[in-house]
Write a protein that holds these residues in place. Structure first.
Motif, PDB file in Angstrom:
ATOM      1  N   PRO A 114      27.617  73.917 -98.216  1.00 41.92           N
ATOM      2  CA  PRO A 114      26.670  74.815 -97.564  1.00 41.92           C
ATOM      3  C   PRO A 114      25.404  74.087 -97.118  1.00 41.92           C
ATOM      4  CG  PRO A 114      27.554  75.824 -99.547  1.00 41.92           C
ATOM      5  CD  PRO A 114      28.007  74.400 -99.552  1.00 41.92           C
ATOM      6  N   ARG A 115      24.880  73.207 -97.978  1.00 41.41           N
ATOM      7  CA  ARG A 115      23.663  72.495 -97.627  1.00 41.41           C
ATOM      8  C   ARG A 115      23.927  71.526 -96.484  1.00 41.41           C
ATOM      9  NH1 ARG A 115      18.721  73.511 -96.886  1.00 41.41           N
ATOM     10  NH2 ARG A 115      17.210  71.996 -97.662  1.00 41.41           N
ATOM     11  N   ALA A 116      25.105  70.926 -96.474  1.00 43.08           N
ATOM     12  CA  ALA A 116      25.454  70.016 -95.393  1.00 43.08           C
ATOM     13  C   ALA A 116      25.434  70.735 -94.055  1.00 43.08           C
ATOM     14  CB  ALA A 116      26.824  69.400 -95.651  1.00 43.08           C
ATOM     15  N   GLY A 117      25.907  71.975 -94.041  1.00 41.42           N
ATOM     16  CA  GLY A 117      25.915  72.742 -92.811  1.00 41.42           C
ATOM     17  C   GLY A 117      24.511  73.010 -92.297  1.00 41.42           C
ATOM     18  N   GLN A 118      23.591  73.320 -93.216  1.00 40.98           N
ATOM     19  CA  GLN A 118      22.206  73.584 -92.807  1.00 40.98           C
ATOM     20  C   GLN A 118      21.544  72.339 -92.243  1.00 40.98           C
ATOM     21  OE1 GLN A 118      20.159  75.298 -96.184  1.00 40.98           O
ATOM     22  NE2 GLN A 118      21.855  76.654 -96.648  1.00 40.98           N
ATOM     23  N   ILE A 119      21.750  71.216 -92.936  1.00 40.57           N
ATOM     24  CA  ILE A 119      21.147  69.967 -92.477  1.00 40.57           C
ATOM     25  C   ILE A 119      21.769  69.535 -91.156  1.00 40.57           C
ATOM     26  CG2 ILE A 119      20.796  67.530 -93.040  1.00 40.57           C
ATOM     27  CD1 ILE A 119      20.922  68.328 -95.983  1.00 40.57           C
ATOM     28  N   ALA A 120      23.091  69.638 -91.057  1.00 41.41           N
ATOM     29  CA  ALA A 120      23.786  69.207 -89.846  1.00 41.41           C
ATOM     30  C   ALA A 120      23.319  70.004 -88.633  1.00 41.41           C
ATOM     31  CB  ALA A 120      25.290  69.353 -90.026  1.00 41.41           C
ATOM     32  N   THR A 121      23.046  71.283 -88.820  1.00 43.48           N
ATOM     33  CA  THR A 121      22.585  72.115 -87.699  1.00 43.48           C
ATOM     34  C   THR A 121      21.249  71.630 -87.168  1.00 43.48           C
ATOM     35  OG1 THR A 121      23.754  74.041 -88.573  1.00 43.48           O
ATOM     36  CG2 THR A 121      21.992  74.451 -87.000  1.00 43.48           C
ATOM     37  N   SER A 122      20.304  71.395 -88.079  1.00 43.10           N
ATOM     38  CA  SER A 122      18.974  70.935 -87.649  1.00 43.10           C
ATOM     39  C   SER A 122      19.048  69.575 -86.978  1.00 43.10           C
ATOM     40  CB  SER A 122      18.037  70.861 -88.871  1.00 43.10           C
ATOM     41  OG  SER A 122      17.891  72.124 -89.478  1.00 43.10           O
ATOM     42  N   ILE A 123      19.805  68.666 -87.587  1.00 46.58           N
ATOM     43  CA  ILE A 123      19.909  67.320 -87.051  1.00 46.58           C
ATOM     44  C   ILE A 123      20.657  67.311 -85.720  1.00 46.58           C
ATOM     45  CG2 ILE A 123      21.038  65.084 -87.422  1.00 46.58           C
ATOM     46  CD1 ILE A 123      20.294  65.312 -90.351  1.00 46.58           C
ATOM     47  N   SER A 124      21.674  68.156 -85.598  1.00 47.72           N
ATOM     48  CA  SER A 124      22.477  68.186 -84.375  1.00 47.72           C
ATOM     49  C   SER A 124      21.645  68.566 -83.163  1.00 47.72           C
ATOM     50  CB  SER A 124      23.652  69.153 -84.532  1.00 47.72           C
ATOM     51  OG  SER A 124      24.543  68.703 -85.521  1.00 47.72           O
ATOM     52  N   TYR A 125      20.725  69.511 -83.317  1.00 45.35           N
ATOM     53  CA  TYR A 125      19.860  69.885 -82.201  1.00 45.35           C
ATOM     54  C   TYR A 125      19.042  68.685 -81.724  1.00 45.35           C
ATOM     55  CZ  TYR A 125      20.902  74.811 -83.118  1.00 45.35           C
ATOM     56  OH  TYR A 125      21.540  76.018 -83.278  1.00 45.35           O
ATOM     57  N   ILE A 126      18.469  67.939 -82.677  1.00 44.17           N
ATOM     58  CA  ILE A 126      17.682  66.763 -82.329  1.00 44.17           C
ATOM     59  C   ILE A 126      18.577  65.707 -81.679  1.00 44.17           C
ATOM     60  CG2 ILE A 126      16.211  64.936 -83.224  1.00 44.17           C
ATOM     61  CD1 ILE A 126      14.983  67.712 -83.402  1.00 44.17           C
ATOM     62  N   TYR A 127      19.748  65.516 -82.250  1.00 45.01           N
ATOM     63  CA  TYR A 127      20.694  64.508 -81.769  1.00 45.01           C
ATOM     64  C   TYR A 127      21.128  64.804 -80.338  1.00 45.01           C
ATOM     65  CZ  TYR A 127      24.554  61.133 -82.336  1.00 45.01           C
ATOM     66  OH  TYR A 127      25.409  60.062 -82.222  1.00 45.01           O
ATOM     67  N   VAL A 128      21.471  66.048 -80.072  1.00 50.42           N
ATOM     68  CA  VAL A 128      21.880  66.449 -78.721  1.00 50.42           C
ATOM     69  C   VAL A 128      20.713  66.311 -77.751  1.00 50.42           C
ATOM     70  CG1 VAL A 128      22.637  68.389 -77.297  1.00 50.42           C
ATOM     71  CG2 VAL A 128      23.714  67.983 -79.511  1.00 50.42           C
ATOM     72  N   GLY A 129      19.525  66.719 -78.205  1.00 53.95           N
ATOM     73  CA  GLY A 129      18.346  66.618 -77.350  1.00 53.95           C
ATOM     74  C   GLY A 129      18.035  65.187 -76.957  1.00 53.95           C
ATOM     75  N   LEU A 130      18.102  64.275 -77.924  1.00 49.78           N
ATOM     76  CA  LEU A 130      17.867  62.861 -77.627  1.00 49.78           C
ATOM     77  C   LEU A 130      18.920  62.305 -76.669  1.00 49.78           C
ATOM     78  CD1 LEU A 130      16.785  61.163 -80.998  1.00 49.78           C
ATOM     79  CD2 LEU A 130      15.448  61.374 -78.901  1.00 49.78           C
ATOM     80  N   THR A 131      20.168  62.732 -76.859  1.00 45.59           N
ATOM     81  CA  THR A 131      21.248  62.254 -75.994  1.00 45.59           C
ATOM     82  C   THR A 131      21.043  62.709 -74.554  1.00 45.59           C
ATOM     83  OG1 THR A 131      22.777  62.374 -77.878  1.00 45.59           O
ATOM     84  CG2 THR A 131      23.745  62.168 -75.690  1.00 45.59           C
ATOM     85  N   ILE A 132      20.686  63.973 -74.379  1.00 51.12           N
ATOM     86  CA  ILE A 132      20.440  64.498 -73.026  1.00 51.12           C
ATOM     87  C   ILE A 132      19.255  63.778 -72.377  1.00 51.12           C
ATOM     88  CG2 ILE A 132      19.723  66.534 -71.720  1.00 51.12           C
ATOM     89  CD1 ILE A 132      21.273  68.239 -73.742  1.00 51.12           C
ATOM     90  N   ALA A 133      18.184  63.598 -73.152  1.00 53.03           N
ATOM     91  CA  ALA A 133      17.008  62.904 -72.619  1.00 53.03           C
ATOM     92  C   ALA A 133      17.352  61.470 -72.232  1.00 53.03           C
ATOM     93  CB  ALA A 133      15.890  62.914 -73.655  1.00 53.03           C
ATOM     94  N   CYS A 134      18.160  60.813 -73.052  1.00 60.34           N
ATOM     95  CA  CYS A 134      18.569  59.438 -72.758  1.00 60.34           C
ATOM     96  C   CYS A 134      19.428  59.380 -71.502  1.00 60.34           C
ATOM     97  CB  CYS A 134      19.327  58.872 -73.956  1.00 60.34           C
ATOM     98  SG  CYS A 134      19.772  57.124 -73.796  1.00 60.34           S
ATOM     99  N   ALA A 135      20.357  60.310 -71.368  1.00 63.39           N
ATOM    100  CA  ALA A 135      21.218  60.343 -70.186  1.00 63.39           C
ATOM    101  C   ALA A 135      20.401  60.554 -68.917  1.00 63.39           C
ATOM    102  CB  ALA A 135      22.270  61.443 -70.333  1.00 63.39           C
ATOM    103  N   LEU A 136      19.428  61.459 -68.972  1.00 69.33           N
ATOM    104  CA  LEU A 136      18.571  61.705 -67.800  1.00 69.33           C
ATOM    105  C   LEU A 136      17.756  60.465 -67.455  1.00 69.33           C
ATOM    106  CD1 LEU A 136      17.305  65.338 -68.592  1.00 69.33           C
ATOM    107  CD2 LEU A 136      18.966  64.645 -66.842  1.00 69.33           C
ATOM    108  N   ALA A 137      17.245  59.790 -68.495  1.00 70.12           N
ATOM    109  CA  ALA A 137      16.460  58.575 -68.256  1.00 70.12           C
ATOM    110  C   ALA A 137      17.324  57.478 -67.637  1.00 70.12           C
ATOM    111  CB  ALA A 137      15.838  58.091 -69.564  1.00 70.12           C
ATOM    112  N   TYR A 138      18.550  57.347 -68.119  1.00 70.86           N
ATOM    113  CA  TYR A 138      19.465  56.358 -67.536  1.00 70.86           C
ATOM    114  C   TYR A 138      19.762  56.696 -66.073  1.00 70.86           C
ATOM    115  CZ  TYR A 138      20.720  53.726 -71.775  1.00 70.86           C
ATOM    116  OH  TYR A 138      20.718  52.904 -72.863  1.00 70.86           O
TER     117      TYR A 138
END
Length: 482
Positions: free
Chosen positions: A175-199
Motif C-alpha cells: 500500500p505504501r509503495a502505491g502511494q509513493i509511486a503515484t507521487s513520484i510518477s507525476y514528477i517523473y512523467v513531468g520531467l520526461t515531457i519537459a525533456c522531450a519538449l526541450a530536445y
C-alpha cells in the motif's frame, strides 16, 4: 517455509503490465509501415498471458502485507523476470539476434545500464528503438520506488537512513509503495515531457526527442544512434546535461518542491556534495584539455561537462571519444562513475550519501584517536548516524569492491584483456554503460564480446541494480532456513 504466492502475484501483475506497454512500440511500427509490428504483437500476447496466469495461480495467497523475506524475494524476482519477457521483442524482431544479445539488451535497459549489444541502431525498426527507450524509462521509475520503499525496509547498504524522510513503510510494503509511486510518477512523467519538449526545441525530431527524453530522465543512456550524442548539436547536449543532473537528484525533493516546500531541495547536503563533485571534476578535465590544446574553447568545455555528467550520473551517453584525451581525464572519468548520483534518484553506482557516511565515520575515528576519552558520533545532515547504518554502508563498500574483483576475474577468464575486464565489471556493477578501451569504450559497444562475457556482464548489471547485498542475502543458506 516461505509462501511464494504473494511474491508471484505481484510479479505476475508486473509482467502482464509490461506486456500491455508493448502495444506502444507496436503502434509505432504500424504508423511507420515497416511490417515489424507483428513481433510486438506476439511478444505482448505471450507476456500478458504468462503474467496473467502467474498472477491468477498465486492470487489465493494474497492476504496482506509482505514479510521481510518475501520483500527480498520480490525485489530480486522483479528485476530478473521482467528482462526475460522484455527480451522477447528482440528475439522475435531481429532475425540474427541471439537469446544472449536479447537478454543482455533487456537487462541493460531495465537496469538503466545503457550498454548495448547491437550495431546499426539507426537502422532498427522504429518500434525496437522506442522499446529500448521504454525499457529504460520503466526501469528508471522502478528504481526510484525500490530505493524509496524496499531498500530502506530491507536495511540494505545504509538505505535505512532514509526511512526518516516520511516514507517509513512499517510493514505495509505494497500500500505504501502505491502511494509513493503515484507521487513520484507525476514528477517523473513531468520531467520526461519537459525533456522531450526541450530536445524538440533544440532540433531533434519528435521521435528522437521522445526516445532520448526517456533514456535521459531514467539516466539510462540508450540512444537511437551508434555515435550517441556526438551526432547532435551543442544545444541538444546542454539540454541533456541539465536533465541528467535533475534526474540524479532525489525525487522526493521534487515531490516536496511541488507541494510548496522548496527548502529541503536547497538544504540537502547530498545534493550539495553531488553538485560540488561534478563542478570540481568538470573543471579538472576542462583544465587538462586547456593545457593540452593551449586554449579552452567552448567545445572542449562542453565535452568535458557533458561526459563527466553523463558518467557521474550513470547515464552513459558520449559526445566525444574521451579515450583520446589522455590518461588523466580517462582515470578521472572512470572513478567518478563509481561515485554516482543521489539516493532516491534514477542514477546508479555507490551513491554520494555512502561516501558522506564513510568520510564521517573516518573523521569520527580520527577524532577518537586524538581524544580517547571523548565521545564522537558520525553525523549525516546534522543527525547522528546509528551503528547499524554505518555497518551496512561499510558492508556495501566491501561487497562492491569484492564484486568488481570477482567479475573482473570472471571476464578475464573469457579471454578479455585487463582494461576491458576491470572497466566492464565496474560499468556493469555500477550500471554506467560504457567501459574503457576501444571495444567497450565510448566509441564502441558490447556487441563484439563473446556470449559468456555478455552473460557475466548481465548478471553484474542485475547484482549492481539490486545494491549487491540483496542478492548476497538471498544466496545465503540462513535466509532459506530462517
Amino acid at each position: 517455509m516461505i509462501d511464494f504466492r504473494p511474491v508471484g502475484y505481484v510479479v505476475g501483475l508486473l509482467v502482464a503490465a509490461l506486456g500491455v506497454t508493448m502495444f506502444a512500440p507496436m503502434a509505432a511500427d504500424i504508423f511507420a509501415d515497416n511490417g515489424h509490428w507483428i513481433a510486438f504483437f506476439q511478444s505482448a500476447v505471450v507476456t500478458i498471458l504468462c503474467g496473467s496466469l502467474i498472477a491468477l495461480s498465486c492470487s489465493n495467497g494474497v492476504t496482506g502485507g509482505l514479510s521481510l523475506r518475501q520483500t527480498f524475494l520480490l525485489t530480486a524476482m522483479v528485476w530478473l523476470t521482467l528482462p526475460v519477457f522484455g527480451a522477447l521483442p528482440f528475439v522475435f524482431g531481429i532475425t540474427d539476434a541471439s537469446a544472449t544479445d536479447a537478454f543482455f539488451e533487456a537487462m541493460s535497459g531495465l537496469t538503466t545500464t545503457g550498454a548495448t549489444a547491437f550495431f546499426g541502431l539507426s537502422e532498427l525498426p522504429e518500434g525496437l528503438r522506442l522499446w529500448r527507450g521504454m525499457l529504460q524509462w520503466l526501469g528508471g521509475v522502478g528504481i526510484i520506488v525500490v530505493a524509496m520503499v524496499f531498500l530502506p525496509e530491507l536495511r540494505v547498504g545504509g538505505m535505512q537512513i532514509f526511512r526518516s524522510e516520511g516514507f517509513d513503510t512499517s510493514g505495509k510494503i505494497l500500500p505504501r509503495a502505491g502511494q509513493i509511486a503515484t507521487s513520484i510518477s507525476y514528477i517523473y512523467v513531468g520531467l520526461t515531457i519537459a525533456c522531450a519538449l526541450a530536445y524538440a526545441i533544440s532540433g531533434l525530431s519528435p521521435f528522437d526527442a521522445a526516445v532520448h527524453a526517456m533514456t535521459t530522465v531514467s539516466t539510462g543512456g540508450m540512444g537511437n544512434y551508434d555515435t550517441s550524442f556526438a551526432l547532435f548539436g551543442p544545444g541538444t547536449q546542454y539540454v541533456a546535461v541539465l536533465f541528467m543532473i535533475l534526474a540524479a537528484l532525489p525525487f522526493v525533493r521534487f515531490v516536496q518542491l511541488v507541494s510548496g516546500t522548496a527548502e529541503p531541495l536547497f538544504q540537502d547536503t547530498q545534493i550539495r556534495v553531488f553538485l560540488l563533485t561534478v563542478t570540481v571534476v568538470v573543471l579538472l578535465v576542462a583544465s587538462w584539455l586547456w593545457g593540452q590544446d593551449g586554449s579552452l574553447t567552448e567545445t572542449a568545455f562542453r565535452h568535458s561537462l557533458f561526459n563527466v555528467v553523463s558518467i557521474t550520473t550513470g547515464t552513459g551517453y558520449a559526445s566525444a571519444d574521451y579515450m583520446t584525451w589522455g590518461t588523466f581525464p580517462i582515470m578521472i572519468i572512470f572513478f567518478v562513475g563509481l561515485i554516482g548520483g543521489c539516493a532516491g534518484s534514477t542514477s546508479c553506482s555507490i551513491k554520494v550519501f555512502r561516501y558522506q557516511l564513510l568520510f564521517a565515520s573516518i573523521k569520527s575515528q580520527i577524532r577518537q584517536i586524538h581524544s580517547p576519552s571523548g565521545i564522537f558520533k558520525p553525523q549525516y545532515d546534522g543527525r547522528a548516524v546509528s551503528e547499524d547504518v554505518l555497518s551496512s554502508v561499510m558492508a556495501f563498500f566491501i561487497a562492491f569492491i569484492l564484486s568488481i574483483g570477482i567479475f573482473s576475474v570472471a571476464l578475464g577468464m573469457t579471454g578479455l584483456d585487463f582494461v576491458t575486464s576491470v572497466s566492464g565489471a565496474s560499468a556493469a556493477l555500477a550500471n554506467i554503460g560504457p567501459g574503457l578501451g576501444q571495444e567497450i569504450g565510448p566509441a564502441g559497444n558490447y556487441a563484439g564480446l563473446n556470449d559468456t562475457a555478455k552473460w557475466i556482464l548481465a548478471i553484474g548489471m542485475y547484482v549492481g541494480r539490486l545494491e549487491i547485498l540483496v542478492v548476497l542475502t538471498i544466496l545465503s543458506l540462513k535466509f532459506w532456513r530462517a
